[in-house]
Design an enzyme around this catalytic site. Structure first.
Site, PDB file in Angstrom:
ATOM      1  N   TYR A  43     -33.740   0.073  -1.082  1.00  0.00           N
ATOM      2  CA  TYR A  43     -34.209   0.326   0.277  1.00  0.00           C
ATOM      3  C   TYR A  43     -34.163  -0.911   1.162  1.00  0.00           C
ATOM      4  O   TYR A  43     -34.308  -2.028   0.687  1.00  0.00           O
ATOM      5  CB  TYR A  43     -35.599   0.962   0.288  1.00  0.00           C
ATOM      6  CG  TYR A  43     -36.679   0.297  -0.511  1.00  0.00           C
ATOM      7  CD1 TYR A  43     -36.634   0.264  -1.897  1.00  0.00           C
ATOM      8  CD2 TYR A  43     -37.790  -0.254   0.113  1.00  0.00           C
ATOM      9  CE1 TYR A  43     -37.665  -0.320  -2.636  1.00  0.00           C
ATOM     10  CE2 TYR A  43     -38.820  -0.821  -0.613  1.00  0.00           C
ATOM     11  CZ  TYR A  43     -38.741  -0.844  -1.995  1.00  0.00           C
ATOM     12  OH  TYR A  43     -39.759  -1.413  -2.721  1.00  0.00           O
TER      13      TYR A  43
ATOM     14  N   HIS B 290     -47.825   3.046  -0.932  1.00  0.00           N
ATOM     15  CA  HIS B 290     -48.049   1.707  -0.387  1.00  0.00           C
ATOM     16  C   HIS B 290     -47.720   1.618   1.098  1.00  0.00           C
ATOM     17  O   HIS B 290     -46.879   2.353   1.622  1.00  0.00           O
ATOM     18  CB  HIS B 290     -47.170   0.691  -1.126  1.00  0.00           C
ATOM     19  CG  HIS B 290     -47.393   0.683  -2.595  1.00  0.00           C
ATOM     20  ND1 HIS B 290     -46.429   0.288  -3.499  1.00  0.00           N
ATOM     21  CD2 HIS B 290     -48.466   1.032  -3.359  1.00  0.00           C
ATOM     22  CE1 HIS B 290     -46.892   0.398  -4.728  1.00  0.00           C
ATOM     23  NE2 HIS B 290     -48.130   0.848  -4.668  1.00  0.00           N
TER      24      HIS B 290
ATOM     25  N   ASP C  41     -51.861   0.334  -8.782  1.00  0.00           N
ATOM     26  CA  ASP C  41     -51.756   1.645  -8.135  1.00  0.00           C
ATOM     27  C   ASP C  41     -52.825   2.604  -8.649  1.00  0.00           C
ATOM     28  O   ASP C  41     -53.256   3.502  -7.933  1.00  0.00           O
ATOM     29  CB  ASP C  41     -50.359   2.236  -8.335  1.00  0.00           C
ATOM     30  CG  ASP C  41     -49.310   1.508  -7.500  1.00  0.00           C
ATOM     31  OD1 ASP C  41     -49.716   0.636  -6.685  1.00  0.00           O
ATOM     32  OD2 ASP C  41     -48.118   1.783  -7.660  1.00  0.00           O
TER      33      ASP C  41
END
Ligand code: T46
Length: 177
Positions: free
Chosen positions: A130, A61, A166
């Site tokens: 993250y 992504h 995805d």
């Protein structure tokens, strides 16, 4: 902390100092001044946390007009993490770098803005944390398919578990057509 440059300019591997004792361990997972010296000069504005089971692959992504830099790590389990250079004009455009992140190796990976990012879970389950240098914007999301033949990532899995979204991502070639 140890900073390791990779073949993709700006992508760095960081090994924080881990202070272990009979209780367990302590480590600083971010410190603005020290990480700036490592090349992470952009401020972080958003933290993310995802949990996935073995074989799940999230990615690849990116955000098109508001690209996010990401400082990624794995707080539980183990993942194979990948960055693909999509910076226009980059001498390493279309090239990838992979690194194993785990709760035991404490490794962090900085993926600058302009890269596609993804990971596959190697352990039974993995918690993935993250920091991002720009906000999430679903209208700005883009991506390339995990097994793009032109990129040629050596994933540790051949049939990962993907989201419907995805599964339908384009190849880099189709993206540039
Ligand atoms: C990324 C994101 C998602 N969401 C919501 C949107 C969906 O309802 C749900 C799951 O989103 P998605 O399937 O896009 O999550 P991932 O597949 O983990 O996406 C991430 O996967 C790879 C590893 C990345 O590097 C990006 O950070 C991001 O694209 O969380 C939010 O509310 N905020 C966010 O920042």
């Amino acid at each position: 902390m140890k900073v390791i440059q990779t073949k993709l300019d700006g992508c760095v591997i960081i090994e924080p100092k881990v202070f272990g004792d009979e209780r367990g361990f302590f480590k600083e997972t971010f410190q603005a001044e020290r990480y700036k010296e490592a090349g992470l000069t952009l401020p972080f504005v958003q933290d993310n946390y995802s949990r996935s089971t073995r074989g799940v692959l999230r990615g690849l992504h990116f955000q098109k007009t508001k690209p996010q830099g990401k400082l990624v790590s794995c707080s539980a389990g183990e993942v194979f993490d990948v960055a693909v250079d999509l910076r226009p004009g980059s001498p390493t455009y279309g090239q990838w770098e992979g690194v194993t992140l785990s709760e035991n190796n404490h490794i962090q990976f900085y993926v600058p803005p302009g890269f596609a990012h993804g990971f596959v879970v190697i352990s039974e389950a993995a918690d993935f944390l993250y920091k991002c240098t720009d906000y999430y914007d679903p209208a700005d999301e883009g991506g390339i398919i995990w097994n793009d033949p032109d990129v040629g990532i050596s994933w540790p899995f051949v049939s990962p578990l993907l989201s419907d979204k995805d599964r339908q991502l384009p190849t880099l070639r189709a993206l540039n057509d």
